[in-house]
Structures are given as C-alpha cells and as structure tokens.
Scaffold this active site. Sequence first.
Site, PDB file in Angstrom:
ATOM      1  N   ASP A 257       4.034  -0.377   2.894  1.00  0.00           N
ATOM      2  CA  ASP A 257       4.678   0.531   1.953  1.00  0.00           C
ATOM      3  C   ASP A 257       6.169   0.356   2.143  1.00  0.00           C
ATOM      4  O   ASP A 257       6.716   0.646   3.220  1.00  0.00           O
ATOM      5  CB  ASP A 257       4.260   1.980   2.226  1.00  0.00           C
ATOM      6  CG  ASP A 257       2.813   2.239   1.843  1.00  0.00           C
ATOM      7  OD1 ASP A 257       2.242   1.408   1.120  1.00  0.00           O
ATOM      8  OD2 ASP A 257       2.258   3.266   2.267  1.00  0.00           O
TER       9      ASP A 257
ATOM     10  N   GLU B 246       1.291   1.662  -7.898  1.00  0.00           N
ATOM     11  CA  GLU B 246       2.060   1.928  -6.690  1.00  0.00           C
ATOM     12  C   GLU B 246       3.102   0.831  -6.492  1.00  0.00           C
ATOM     13  O   GLU B 246       2.832  -0.200  -5.871  1.00  0.00           O
ATOM     14  CB  GLU B 246       1.141   2.015  -5.470  1.00  0.00           C
ATOM     15  CG  GLU B 246       0.178   3.191  -5.553  1.00  0.00           C
ATOM     16  CD  GLU B 246      -0.676   3.339  -4.304  1.00  0.00           C
ATOM     17  OE1 GLU B 246      -0.591   2.437  -3.436  1.00  0.00           O
ATOM     18  OE2 GLU B 246      -1.395   4.327  -4.197  1.00  0.00           O
TER      19      GLU B 246
ATOM     20  N   GLN C 260      -6.617   6.602   9.428  1.00  0.00           N
ATOM     21  CA  GLN C 260      -7.069   6.513   8.044  1.00  0.00           C
ATOM     22  C   GLN C 260      -8.149   7.555   7.766  1.00  0.00           C
ATOM     23  O   GLN C 260      -8.161   8.204   6.716  1.00  0.00           O
ATOM     24  CB  GLN C 260      -7.610   5.103   7.764  1.00  0.00           C
ATOM     25  CG  GLN C 260      -7.860   4.803   6.297  1.00  0.00           C
ATOM     26  CD  GLN C 260      -6.577   4.630   5.506  1.00  0.00           C
ATOM     27  OE1 GLN C 260      -5.496   4.432   6.091  1.00  0.00           O
ATOM     28  NE2 GLN C 260      -6.660   4.700   4.198  1.00  0.00           N
TER      29      GLN C 260
ATOM     30  N   SER D 279      -9.205  -0.046   3.700  1.00  0.00           N
ATOM     31  CA  SER D 279      -7.755  -0.076   3.496  1.00  0.00           C
ATOM     32  C   SER D 279      -7.141  -1.340   4.097  1.00  0.00           C
ATOM     33  O   SER D 279      -7.428  -1.708   5.242  1.00  0.00           O
ATOM     34  CB  SER D 279      -7.107   1.157   4.137  1.00  0.00           C
ATOM     35  OG  SER D 279      -5.695   1.051   4.094  1.00  0.00           O
TER      36      SER D 279
ATOM     37  N   HIS E  38      -4.217  -1.567   5.030  1.00  0.00           N
ATOM     38  CA  HIS E  38      -3.354  -1.140   6.135  1.00  0.00           C
ATOM     39  C   HIS E  38      -4.086  -1.261   7.474  1.00  0.00           C
ATOM     40  O   HIS E  38      -3.463  -1.463   8.512  1.00  0.00           O
ATOM     41  CB  HIS E  38      -2.930   0.316   5.934  1.00  0.00           C
ATOM     42  CG  HIS E  38      -1.832   0.492   4.932  1.00  0.00           C
ATOM     43  ND1 HIS E  38      -0.522   0.139   5.181  1.00  0.00           N
ATOM     44  CD2 HIS E  38      -1.840   0.995   3.671  1.00  0.00           C
ATOM     45  CE1 HIS E  38       0.224   0.417   4.124  1.00  0.00           C
ATOM     46  NE2 HIS E  38      -0.553   0.936   3.193  1.00  0.00           N
TER      47      HIS E  38
END
Length: 346
Positions: free
Chosen positions: A268, A316, A224, A259, A261
Amino acid sequence: MKKTFREKVIFKFTNIAKKYKMLRYPSLALMSIILGIYYIGRHFVTNTKRYASVVFVIIFFMNSCSFSFAVFAEKTGFIKAQETYSAVVEDSDITLAVETDEANPYIDDDDDDFDYSEEEYIEGVDATYTLDDILENQESYRADENVPEEVIEDYEFDASDWRLVLINKQHPIPEDYDFELGTITNGLSCDERIISDLLSMMRAAKNDGINLALKSTYRTDSRQETNFSKRIKQYMGQGYSYMEAYKLTSQVITVPGSSEHQVGLAFDITCDTYDSLTEGFGETKAGQWLAEHSCEYGFTLRYPQGKEYITSIKYEPWHFRYVGREAATIMHDEEICLEEFWDRYL
C-alpha cells in the site's frame, strides 16, 4: 395373486429364452437392462424429497456463495467465470462495496477505531515510511542504485513463476508456497527478492519530484484474521447478519489466506503529501506517476478502476503488486488485471 413388474419381466424373457435358444443370451441381457432401469427409477421416485433437497442446496450455494463460481474456471477461463457470477449477483455485494466507498451509510461515523476507506484496516500500523526514512535506517541500501533492466520481448511466462502466483478469494495462497522475508525498515517487511526493485522505483519517483511512502507491506496470518474478524463484528453491530457482514467485509478486506500481503508481494503506497488510502490518491501526482511508471520496476496496480467485477475488490489506486517487469509491462499496455493476464498468457 397379482404378479409384480419384476416377476412379469422375468417370466416373459424366460419363456422367450426357452422357446428360442438363439435368443437366450440377448434375452437375459435385455432383461437385466430393463430391471436395472426399473430399480434405478424406483429408487429416485422413492427418494424424491431427499434428492430435491440436495438440488436445492446446490442451487442455493451456487447463487449465493462468492467462492462457488470459480469451480468452472478451468473450462471457461477465470474471466468468463467471473462474468457469469457477476450476472448472477448483479446488485449484490460487489456493487454495494463499490457504491459505498467514501461515505458508508452503514458505519457509525463516531467510531474512530477503523478507517473504512482502506482496502484493509491494519491494526497497529499507522506510520508511513518514505525513501529517506528507509535509507536512514538501512545504510546498506544507500549504494543500491539499480537501473531497471530492459524488458525481454517474446518472454515466455510460466505459471509456476513466484512473481505471477494468482492469489484472490477463489485462489487462496498455495500450501506449498514458500518465500523469505526481507526487512525494508522498522516494522515493514516483504519478499526479500523485491526490495531492490521497490527502492529503485522509489528513487526514480523522487528524482521526478515525488516522495512515495510505504504504508503497509507484509502482514502475518494472524493480523489478517484479526482485521477481518473485527470488520465483521463492526458490521454486525450495525444490525447485519453474520453472512451479510461477511460478504460486505470481503469486498474491502481480503479473506484471510487469500491476501497478497500475506506473502509479501503487495504494497500500500501513498506519498508525503497524501497519506490517506482513498480513491483520491489516484488523482494525485504520485498516484498518476505510479499508475504510469510502476510497471517499469515490476509492479502493477492490482485493483484497477472498472475491473471490480473481475477482482471482486473496489478500485484501490494505492495497492500495488509485484509481478515482474515483463508481466507488469503487458498488464499496463493492455490495461488488464492479473486475472485477465492469467487467462491470456498462462
């Protein structure tokens, strides 16, 4: 010799105390208050430039830093604070990020190292994995045919629930947050508690004729940080200052340490017929299926269209976050994002 203000005050109240014994203590108290105010005022007068500089720095910080406004969130609520900030910066970084989605005029089109349509450029992760790819590599998943559990009505939400942890620029990953990684397939991992619901969702989509594909799941802290730094350098190469590049980058790549993630809760997702992380995915059959049915498996569209002023991230349609069925259902039915959910239910 001319007496100072202090000497005059002491002389005045000393005489009163001598003349009226009953007023001795009140006179001493009043004299102390007057002299205290006098010295405090004198201190500020003699340090005017210093305090003016401090006030200027604070005002500048509150008006220019995208992190500062959230300090008021405890009293006003997260969304109220976001709206206040949005009114301050209006045409600033958030607007710029939204308006320059498909064709960013500040990026050299000849540079093939970055996909600027993505929310986050993922170094070394170009492959996508469909359900068939996952089952081919993980025989143990073949028998896992879980059916979504019924949503519990009047469910009581808890702010300490790991599924509801709020992670964004204003709320970085808690230092004490802990989780176990589970392997989905080659190079893809996530919080192991999510895998069953994730595969159930992919199976349900395939039964409806949609072959979903995972493009990015868990990311290490170093990855990241690398992605973020590379994008900053790319913007600076176009002539932006570091601060300008940082603000632009923060609207398309989540700040390291902030994040979802990085805790294995975000995914995603694309499909076998549309592999690009662009807004067009939201118009595909797969994007529409996810927007409508992902909540049945505990997932929510994390950055919805029209919520940019709250999430600080552009729309998104491929980015989904696991929050649990009860919360996901509410967020879907009320058309709210995670920040709004926190204001209303936690």
